[in-house]
Motif scaffolding. Structure first.
Motif, mmCIF file in Angstrom:
data_model
loop_
_atom_site.group_PDB
_atom_site.id
_atom_site.type_symbol
_atom_site.label_atom_id
_atom_site.label_comp_id
_atom_site.label_asym_id
_atom_site.label_seq_id
_atom_site.Cartn_x
_atom_site.Cartn_y
_atom_site.Cartn_z
ATOM 1 N N SER A 220 0.808 -1.214 0.000
ATOM 2 C CA SER A 220 0.000 0.000 0.000
ATOM 3 C C SER A 220 0.846 1.270 0.000
ATOM 4 O O SER A 220 0.366 2.341 -0.367
ATOM 5 C CB SER A 220 -0.947 0.001 1.202
ATOM 6 O OG SER A 220 -0.195 -0.071 2.397
ATOM 7 N N ASP A 221 2.110 1.168 0.372
ATOM 8 C CA ASP A 221 3.001 2.331 0.383
ATOM 9 C C ASP A 221 3.696 2.556 -0.949
ATOM 10 O O ASP A 221 4.337 3.591 -1.148
ATOM 11 C CB ASP A 221 4.068 2.176 1.474
ATOM 12 C CG ASP A 221 3.465 2.177 2.864
ATOM 13 O OD1 ASP A 221 2.427 2.845 3.052
ATOM 14 O OD2 ASP A 221 4.023 1.499 3.741
ATOM 15 N N GLY A 222 3.661 1.593 -1.864
ATOM 16 C CA GLY A 222 4.291 1.752 -3.170
ATOM 17 C C GLY A 222 5.103 0.537 -3.576
ATOM 18 O O GLY A 222 4.922 -0.558 -3.057
ATOM 19 N N TRP A 223 6.022 0.760 -4.507
ATOM 20 C CA TRP A 223 6.859 -0.290 -5.074
ATOM 21 C C TRP A 223 8.274 -0.153 -4.538
ATOM 22 O O TRP A 223 8.785 0.952 -4.367
ATOM 23 C CB TRP A 223 6.876 -0.187 -6.588
ATOM 24 C CG TRP A 223 5.576 -0.553 -7.224
ATOM 25 C CD1 TRP A 223 4.480 0.249 -7.360
ATOM 26 C CD2 TRP A 223 5.216 -1.795 -7.799
ATOM 27 N NE1 TRP A 223 3.471 -0.422 -7.988
ATOM 28 C CE2 TRP A 223 3.906 -1.682 -8.275
ATOM 29 C CE3 TRP A 223 5.891 -3.001 -7.971
ATOM 30 C CZ2 TRP A 223 3.242 -2.731 -8.916
ATOM 31 C CZ3 TRP A 223 5.233 -4.045 -8.608
ATOM 32 C CH2 TRP A 223 3.931 -3.905 -9.063
ATOM 33 N N TYR A 224 8.943 -1.309 -4.332
ATOM 34 C CA TYR A 224 10.299 -1.341 -3.792
ATOM 35 C C TYR A 224 11.121 -2.386 -4.524
ATOM 36 O O TYR A 224 10.607 -3.435 -4.897
ATOM 37 C CB TYR A 224 10.276 -1.708 -2.300
ATOM 38 C CG TYR A 224 9.521 -0.732 -1.443
ATOM 39 C CD1 TYR A 224 10.177 0.293 -0.796
ATOM 40 C CD2 TYR A 224 8.148 -0.858 -1.280
ATOM 41 C CE1 TYR A 224 9.482 1.195 -0.011
ATOM 42 C CE2 TYR A 224 7.442 0.036 -0.502
ATOM 43 C CZ TYR A 224 8.114 1.064 0.132
ATOM 44 O OH TYR A 224 7.422 1.956 0.902
#
Length: 150
Positions: free
Chosen positions: A77-81
């Protein structure tokens, strides 16, 4: 109704097909350079640049033997890593020109604070069939303003 997790993670291995394709193209390039009607120093410079590219690319992008090689991807939910042994998990901004095909995924991304765009080729034989399919589906349906900056 099921409660689906918004988290996705995959880890890929070196791809034999990508290695064969890269080495084949490298060999063709060197043969063409050597057969061109150019000065010897230009042909040798071209071959030297091909060798330098291979020494940089093979451990980082194909064999995944360098500490700087990226071999994991995570989305939540915070983004891509992306993950490498040298830097750990780093947030990325996915680009809209990522390509999800049945046999390979071209992942185009930018690390925050950098102006250049980087790319990864994740070939189908480097992941399990299920993980590769999940990655393609996740990429195709993840485009919203916070997922990709451009």
């Amino acid at each position: 109704m099921s409660n689906r997790s918004n988290r996705f993670e995959c880890h890929w291995q070196p791809s034999r097909r990508l290695l064969v394709a890269y080495l084949t193209l490298l060999l063709v390039t060197v043969v063409v350079l050597l057969r061109l009607d150019l000065a010897l120093w230009l042909r040798l410079t071209g071959c030297g640049l091909c060798l330098a590219h291979a020494l940089w690319t093979l451990p980082r992008s194909i064999l995944l033997s360098s500490e700087h090689a990226v071999s994991r991807l995570r989305a939540d939910s915070d983004g891509w890593y992306l993950h490498s042994r040298a830097a750990g998990w780093q947030p990325i901004e996915l680009r809209r020109d990522c390509l999800a095909l049945p046999y390979c995924v071209i992942l185009r991304y930018r690390l925050p604070g950098r102006w250049w765009v980087s790319g990864l080729c994740i070939v189908h034989d480097s992941l399990s069939f299920t993980d590769h399919r999940r990655l393609r589906v996740r990429l195709k349906f993840s485009w919203h303003p916070s997922a990709a900056a451009g």
